[in-house]
Design a protein around this motif. Structure first.
Motif, PDB file in Angstrom:
ATOM      1  N   ILE A   1      43.433  88.324  89.861  1.00  0.00           N
ATOM      2  CA  ILE A   1      42.934  88.327  91.665  1.00  0.00           C
ATOM      3  C   ILE A   1      41.445  89.369  91.336  1.00  0.00           C
ATOM      4  CG2 ILE A   1      42.673  88.233  93.858  1.00  0.00           C
ATOM      5  CD1 ILE A   1      45.385  86.884  93.502  1.00  0.00           C
ATOM      6  N   ILE A   2      39.976  88.361  91.257  1.00  0.00           N
ATOM      7  CA  ILE A   2      39.902  89.406  90.989  1.00  0.00           C
ATOM      8  C   ILE A   2      38.042  89.217  91.912  1.00  0.00           C
ATOM      9  CG2 ILE A   2      37.376  90.612  89.224  1.00  0.00           C
ATOM     10  CD1 ILE A   2      39.162  89.159  86.941  1.00  0.00           C
ATOM     11  N   ALA A   3      37.999  89.952  93.780  1.00  0.00           N
ATOM     12  CA  ALA A   3      37.069  89.958  93.745  1.00  0.00           C
ATOM     13  C   ALA A   3      35.859  90.642  94.061  1.00  0.00           C
ATOM     14  CB  ALA A   3      37.618  90.223  95.347  1.00  0.00           C
ATOM     15  N   THR A   4      35.182  89.594  94.189  1.00  0.00           N
ATOM     16  CA  THR A   4      33.043  90.266  93.687  1.00  0.00           C
ATOM     17  C   THR A   4      32.571  90.251  94.858  1.00  0.00           C
ATOM     18  OG1 THR A   4      32.228  88.099  93.690  1.00  0.00           O
ATOM     19  CG2 THR A   4      33.900  88.713  92.161  1.00  0.00           C
ATOM     20  N   GLY A   5      31.473  90.927  95.168  1.00  0.00           N
ATOM     21  CA  GLY A   5      30.527  91.274  96.537  1.00  0.00           C
ATOM     22  C   GLY A   5      31.092  92.507  96.756  1.00  0.00           C
ATOM     23  N   ASP A   6      29.101  92.935  97.246  1.00  0.00           N
ATOM     24  CA  ASP A   6      28.488  95.023  97.715  1.00  0.00           C
ATOM     25  C   ASP A   6      29.423  94.935  98.697  1.00  0.00           C
ATOM     26  OD1 ASP A   6      27.753  95.434  94.809  1.00  0.00           O
ATOM     27  OD2 ASP A   6      25.747  94.047  95.316  1.00  0.00           O
ATOM     28  N   GLU A   7      29.060  94.122  99.750  1.00  0.00           N
ATOM     29  CA  GLU A   7      29.064  93.827 100.520  1.00  0.00           C
ATOM     30  C   GLU A   7      31.545  94.688 101.056  1.00  0.00           C
ATOM     31  OE1 GLU A   7      29.668  90.992  99.185  1.00  0.00           O
ATOM     32  OE2 GLU A   7      30.437  89.992 100.751  1.00  0.00           O
ATOM     33  N   LEU A   8      32.090  94.489  99.904  1.00  0.00           N
ATOM     34  CA  LEU A   8      33.387  94.351 100.771  1.00  0.00           C
ATOM     35  C   LEU A   8      33.922  95.817 100.195  1.00  0.00           C
ATOM     36  CD1 LEU A   8      34.594  91.355  97.867  1.00  0.00           C
ATOM     37  CD2 LEU A   8      34.199  91.308 100.169  1.00  0.00           C
ATOM     38  N   VAL A   9      35.399  95.993 101.352  1.00  0.00           N
ATOM     39  CA  VAL A   9      35.829  97.521 101.288  1.00  0.00           C
ATOM     40  C   VAL A   9      37.302  97.138 100.821  1.00  0.00           C
ATOM     41  CG1 VAL A   9      36.082  99.053 102.946  1.00  0.00           C
ATOM     42  CG2 VAL A   9      33.594  98.174 103.158  1.00  0.00           C
ATOM     43  N   GLU A  10      38.072  97.925 100.187  1.00  0.00           N
ATOM     44  CA  GLU A  10      39.258  97.792 100.201  1.00  0.00           C
ATOM     45  C   GLU A  10      39.940  98.439 101.261  1.00  0.00           C
ATOM     46  OE1 GLU A  10      40.234  95.821  97.395  1.00  0.00           O
ATOM     47  OE2 GLU A  10      39.446  96.647  95.775  1.00  0.00           O
ATOM     48  N   LEU A  11      41.232  97.737 101.508  1.00  0.00           N
ATOM     49  CA  LEU A  11      41.566  98.026 102.756  1.00  0.00           C
ATOM     50  C   LEU A  11      42.155  99.444 103.135  1.00  0.00           C
ATOM     51  CD1 LEU A  11      41.790  94.833 102.459  1.00  0.00           C
ATOM     52  CD2 LEU A  11      44.498  95.191 103.144  1.00  0.00           C
ATOM     53  N   ALA A  12      42.829  99.963 102.397  1.00  0.00           N
ATOM     54  CA  ALA A  12      43.500 100.854 102.601  1.00  0.00           C
ATOM     55  C   ALA A  12      41.791 102.466 102.265  1.00  0.00           C
ATOM     56  CB  ALA A  12      44.758 101.626 101.094  1.00  0.00           C
ATOM     57  N   GLY A  13      42.293 103.025 103.003  1.00  0.00           N
ATOM     58  CA  GLY A  13      41.483 104.418 102.810  1.00  0.00           C
ATOM     59  C   GLY A  13      39.880 104.634 103.096  1.00  0.00           C
ATOM     60  N   GLN A  14      39.475 103.114 103.255  1.00  0.00           N
ATOM     61  CA  GLN A  14      38.324 103.544 104.002  1.00  0.00           C
ATOM     62  C   GLN A  14      37.397 102.571 104.615  1.00  0.00           C
ATOM     63  OE1 GLN A  14      35.929 101.708 100.018  1.00  0.00           O
ATOM     64  NE2 GLN A  14      34.010 102.047 100.956  1.00  0.00           N
ATOM     65  N   GLN A  15      36.902 102.848 105.833  1.00  0.00           N
ATOM     66  CA  GLN A  15      36.445 102.344 107.042  1.00  0.00           C
ATOM     67  C   GLN A  15      34.847 101.794 106.365  1.00  0.00           C
ATOM     68  OE1 GLN A  15      37.240 101.523 109.857  1.00  0.00           O
ATOM     69  NE2 GLN A  15      39.623 102.729 109.462  1.00  0.00           N
ATOM     70  N   PRO A  16      34.843 100.438 106.901  1.00  0.00           N
ATOM     71  CA  PRO A  16      33.744  99.662 106.570  1.00  0.00           C
ATOM     72  C   PRO A  16      32.240  99.752 107.666  1.00  0.00           C
ATOM     73  CG  PRO A  16      34.692  98.404 107.716  1.00  0.00           C
ATOM     74  CD  PRO A  16      36.162  99.279 107.837  1.00  0.00           C
ATOM     75  N   GLU A  17      31.607  99.706 107.158  1.00  0.00           N
ATOM     76  CA  GLU A  17      30.027 100.290 107.899  1.00  0.00           C
ATOM     77  C   GLU A  17      30.169  98.748 109.201  1.00  0.00           C
ATOM     78  OE1 GLU A  17      28.207 102.554 108.322  1.00  0.00           O
ATOM     79  OE2 GLU A  17      29.099 104.033 106.399  1.00  0.00           O
ATOM     80  N   SER A  18      29.381  98.249 109.640  1.00  0.00           N
ATOM     81  CA  SER A  18      29.307  97.772 110.173  1.00  0.00           C
ATOM     82  C   SER A  18      28.819  96.144 109.737  1.00  0.00           C
ATOM     83  CB  SER A  18      28.510  97.103 111.623  1.00  0.00           C
ATOM     84  OG  SER A  18      27.127  97.465 111.501  1.00  0.00           O
TER      85      SER A  18
END
Ligand code: AMP
Ligand code: MG
Length: 414
Positions: free
Chosen positions: A189-206
């Motif tokens: 499973i390969i998700a692609t995208g510059d806008e994506l953030v992994e669930l653990a450890g990172q807070q997404p920008e808005s």
């Protein structure tokens, strides 16, 4: 690369043709019966003896000879000569004319008897049995004869059957504490995208979003009898995508999410093309899910298949149910792989589309004598919570005229 956009039916046909041509999964494992839930049987389960293995009473009542019973009247009675519980067998003399034996559900019919009369249909006085009211009894009534369900050696479950609760019950009834299953295929499973953030450890920008598709796909892969292998997010550049492709090479199937539309940074098709892909289709006339891509990459021996799924989360999931699930099930060794549809009446009038077959998130409510399907309100194919309120997808076939309330629609179950 030439675009190849197929109708829904043509696209499914392509997927099924390739799926049926797969060389069957050949790695077999022994699994504990319960651990085999969701796996696919690699060898048939055959009956080790007749089912049932004795003439089995299906009622609490009295074992009799039907002819004797049918001759009863106000004056004639039967004589009760004993009681037979489930788990026992009758070892005394066979039942003879004018006699009855009290018998429980699940007990073996005693020799000499040929039917069971229900407890409720007779009156017992001491050791005599009298008719409660006139009735006749068929030979064999309330008895399942030895071998009526299956004979010793019959195939009860074929190889290629996915194991659910009903299959577990059959295997258990044959005394199988373990079963032979196919090893589960591994799906990248390969998700692609510059806008994506992994669930653990990172807070997404808005302006960033969590990578939910990898998890949705992993769950769907698991539900369909395979092992998901989630790779780190691929950013929208060829170097990253190439690295993920290389890491997915040992998998039986590759699923890409995102990057298959017409945008400037949608590079998945380019990646696959440079890797030598053969494309079956590069789009389907469906909504959601139009940009879906399906094909295969050459490898040392044979092929590795791939799907490029549109990144919009509902598109991803609809495309999985429509096309990926049958393919994954075939890879897992299952023989019945076509998607399953039900029918229901449309709750509200709905706009038609003459160009795209639509699969819209909907709620199926089925009463005993009717089933209704109601589209859930949604903000388009990114609306994950609307999708979670749904329990199916309502199929709107290609048509110019709008759909009226009450029309019979097909529904894709999930
Ligand atoms: P794309 O197919 O790459 O053009 O993406 C279409 C839409 O789906 C965009 O709004 C993306 O942000 C969104 N999207 C793409 N990949 C994911 C993902 N892994 N999880 C959730 N949303 C996604
Ligand atoms: Mg993208």
């Amino acid at each position: 690369m030439a675009e190849r956009v197929l109708s829904y039916e043509q696209a499914l046909q392509q997927v099924l043709e390739h799926a049926h041509a797969l060389t069957p999964a050949d790695v077999q494992e022994r699994a504990d019966l319960l651990a085999a839930l969701g796996c696919v049987l690699a060898a048939p389960i055959t009956a080790p003896r007749d089912h049932p293995s004795f003439d089995r009473s299906t009622r609490d009542g009295f074992a009799v000879r039907a002819a004797d019973f049918n001759a009863l009247d106000a004056n004639r009675t039967l004589r009760l000569i004993g009681t037979l519980r489930a788990g026992e067998s009758w070892s005394s003399l066979p039942l003879s004319a004018g006699q009855a034996i009290e018998i429980m559900t699940g007990a073996p019919l005693p020799a000499g008897a040929d039917a069971v009369v229900m407890l409720e249909h007779v009156v017992v006085e001491g050791e005599t049995l009298r008719l409660a009211q006139p009735r006749t009894l068929r030979i064999g009534e309330h008895v399942v004869a030895r071998g009526a369900e299956a004979h010793s050696g019959d195939v009860l479950l074929p190889a290629g059957r996915r194991i659910g609760a009903a299959e577990i019950a059959v295997a258990a009834s044959c005394g199988c504490a373990e079963v032979n299953v196919f090893a589960k295929p591994k799906v990248a499973i390969i998700a692609t995208g510059d806008e994506l953030v992994e669930l653990a450890g990172q807070q997404p920008e808005s302006w960033q979003i969590f990578n939910s598709n990898s998890y949705a796909l992993a769950a769907l892969v698991q539900q369909n009898g395979a092992r998901p292998h989630r790779l780190p997010i691929a950013r929208d550049n060829l170097a990253d995508l190439r690295a993920r492709l290389a890491a997915a090479r040992d998998c039986d199937l590759m699923l890409f999410s995102g990057g298959v539309s017409a945008g400037k940074f949608d590079l998945v098709e380019q990646l696959l093309t440079e890797a030598g892909a053969e494309f079956s289709f590069t789009g389907a006339k469906i909504q959601p899910g139009k940009p879906i891509v399906f094909g295969r990459l050459p490898r040392e021996q044979g092929w590795t298949y791939f799907f490029g799924l549109p990144g919009n989360p509902i598109s991803t999931q609809v495309c999985f149910h429509l096309f990926v699930a049958p393919f994954v099930r075939a890879l897992a060794g299952e023989t019945e792989i076509a998607p399953r549809f039900a029918e229901a009446h449309l709750a509200e009038p709905t706009r038609a589309n003459p160009d795209l077959t639509r699969f819209l998130p909907a709620e199926l409510t089925s009463a005993f004598d009717d089933a209704t399907v109601r589209l859930v309100g949604w903000q388009g194919s990114g609306d994950l919570t609307a999708n979670a309120r749904a329990n199916c997808y309502c199929v709107l076939p290609l048509r110019a005229a709008d759909f009226a309330a009450g029309e019979t629609m097909r529904v894709l179950l999930r």
